[in-house]
Design an enzyme around this catalytic site. Sequence first.
Site, PDB file in Angstrom:
ATOM      1  N   TYR A 140       3.607   9.971   0.110  1.00  0.00           N
ATOM      2  CA  TYR A 140       4.023   8.565   0.197  1.00  0.00           C
ATOM      3  C   TYR A 140       5.331   8.368  -0.556  1.00  0.00           C
ATOM      4  O   TYR A 140       5.406   8.614  -1.760  1.00  0.00           O
ATOM      5  CB  TYR A 140       2.913   7.700  -0.435  1.00  0.00           C
ATOM      6  CG  TYR A 140       2.989   6.214  -0.206  1.00  0.00           C
ATOM      7  CD1 TYR A 140       4.111   5.608   0.342  1.00  0.00           C
ATOM      8  CD2 TYR A 140       1.917   5.404  -0.554  1.00  0.00           C
ATOM      9  CE1 TYR A 140       4.153   4.238   0.541  1.00  0.00           C
ATOM     10  CE2 TYR A 140       1.946   4.034  -0.358  1.00  0.00           C
ATOM     11  CZ  TYR A 140       3.076   3.459   0.187  1.00  0.00           C
ATOM     12  OH  TYR A 140       3.110   2.101   0.365  1.00  0.00           O
ATOM     13  N   LYS A 166       4.210   8.820   4.548  1.00  0.00           N
ATOM     14  CA  LYS A 166       4.380   7.370   4.733  1.00  0.00           C
ATOM     15  C   LYS A 166       5.657   7.043   3.996  1.00  0.00           C
ATOM     16  O   LYS A 166       5.762   7.259   2.789  1.00  0.00           O
ATOM     17  CB  LYS A 166       3.181   6.618   4.156  1.00  0.00           C
ATOM     18  CG  LYS A 166       3.371   5.117   3.993  1.00  0.00           C
ATOM     19  CD  LYS A 166       2.002   4.464   3.861  1.00  0.00           C
ATOM     20  CE  LYS A 166       1.962   3.132   3.144  1.00  0.00           C
ATOM     21  NZ  LYS A 166       2.954   2.153   3.498  1.00  0.00           N
TER      22      LYS A 166
HETATM   23  O1  MN9 Z   1       4.608   0.235   2.469  1.00  0.00           O
HETATM   24  C1  MN9 Z   1       4.590  -2.107   2.150  1.00  0.00           C
HETATM   25  N1  MN9 Z   1       5.322  -1.983   0.931  1.00  0.00           N
HETATM   26  C2  MN9 Z   1       4.856  -2.441  -0.217  1.00  0.00           C
HETATM   27  C3  MN9 Z   1       4.108  -0.814   2.641  1.00  0.00           C
HETATM   28  O2  MN9 Z   1       3.770  -2.912  -0.347  1.00  0.00           O
HETATM   29  C4  MN9 Z   1       5.772  -2.354  -1.389  1.00  0.00           C
HETATM   30  C5  MN9 Z   1       5.413  -2.775   3.226  1.00  0.00           C
HETATM   31  O3  MN9 Z   1       4.553  -2.994   4.301  1.00  0.00           O
HETATM   32  C6  MN9 Z   1       6.023  -4.061   2.725  1.00  0.00           C
HETATM   33  O4  MN9 Z   1       5.026  -4.892   2.174  1.00  0.00           O
HETATM   34  C7  MN9 Z   1       6.739  -4.843   3.819  1.00  0.00           C
HETATM   35  C8  MN9 Z   1       7.350  -6.126   3.279  1.00  0.00           C
HETATM   36  O5  MN9 Z   1       8.473  -5.864   2.471  1.00  0.00           O
HETATM   37  O6  MN9 Z   1       7.696  -4.047   4.414  1.00  0.00           O
END
Ligand code: MN9
Length: 309
Positions: A140, A166
Site C-alpha cells: 500500500y 494499492k
Molecule cells: O486510498 C483513500 N485515501 C485516504 C484511499 O483515505 C487517505 C482515498 O479513497 C481518498 O479518501 C479519496 C479522497 O481524497 O481519494
Amino acid sequence: MPKFDLSDAKGVIPALITPFDENEHFDETRMRSCVDFLIERGVGGLYTTGSTGETFLMSPDERAFVVEVVVDQVAGRIPVIAHVGAIGTHLSVDLAQKAQAAGVDAISSVPPFYWPFTPDQVVNYYTDLTKSTDLPMVVYNIPLAGMLGFDQIARLAAIPGVGGIKYTAPTVFDFLRIKEEIGADFRIFSGSDELAMAGLGFGADAIIGSFYNLIPEVFIALSEAVAKNDMALAKELQATANAIIFFSLNYSATAVIKRGMAWQGADAGYCRRPFDNFFTKGEEESLKTAWRKLKQDRNINGVAFLDVL
Ligand code: MN9
C-alpha cells in the site's frame, strides 16, 4: 474451489467504512446492511479495515471481528481484501492470521509508519507478513504512511506472495512504469478517487477508495466508460465525482460518506472520535442544504444519494 487470484478483484472496490453507533461501538447490524447495499450496487470487491474503515481507532480484536462479520455477510459473493497493517510486525501478523482464518481472499498493509523505518526494515516487514499466511499481499502506497519510491516498490514486488499494490497518491506517474518494468501481472489498484480515470487510463487493474461507498454507481459507470475507451464520458463522470469529493473534504469526509449512505438506505452509522459526526438534526439538515445547493449549482443528476434529498 480454485485458488483466489488477485486478478479476480476487479472493478470498483470500496475501502469499506466501519459503522459505529451513537456511542461509538462497532455496529454489526449496520455493517451487514452496508455490505449488502454495496454488493447490490455492483461493486467488484471490498477492502476492509483500512484508513476509510477507521482502522487505527480500533483495537486489534475489534479489527479482527469486523473482518469476520464482513466475510460472513459477503458469503463468497465478491472478493474481500483485509487491510491488516499496524506499526509492529507481530501485531500485523496476528491480524493477518485471523483474517485468513475468517476466510478473506487477500491481505494488504500500509508500510510500518510513525518512525522512519529503513528501506530494508520495510522489506523485512512485508516479507514476514506475507510469509505468515497463504494469501496474496497487496502492498500500500499512501502519503499518510510515507511514500514508497519505484525502486522500493520493485523490491517489494519481488517478495514471493506479493501480488499487487494499492497506490494512493496525487499522481499516476509510476503506473505505466510499474506495468512495464515490474510486470503486467503485478496488479495496480488505483487509490486516489479523484484520479480514478487517470489511474485506469494508465494501467490500473481496478480502483479501491473511500467514495465508492457513497457513489458506487458513478465510479462503476466511469470504470466501464474507460474500459470502452469512452474518455469523454469518463471525464464527465470524474468531474461529477470530484465535485462531490472536494465538497466532502471540507468536512470529516468519512462522516459525510456515512451520512450520505444513510440517506440512500444504507445506514452507515457514525465515526469514532476524534473524527466528528453529524449527530444533531440541525447539523444534518444544514449538511443536506449544502448538498442540495451543490447539486443545483453543478447540475448533478443521476447520483443516488443526492436524488433522494
Ligand atoms: O486510498 C483513500 N485515501 C485516504 C484511499 O483515505 C487517505 C482515498 O479513497 C481518498 O479518501 C479519496 C479522497 O481524497 O481519494
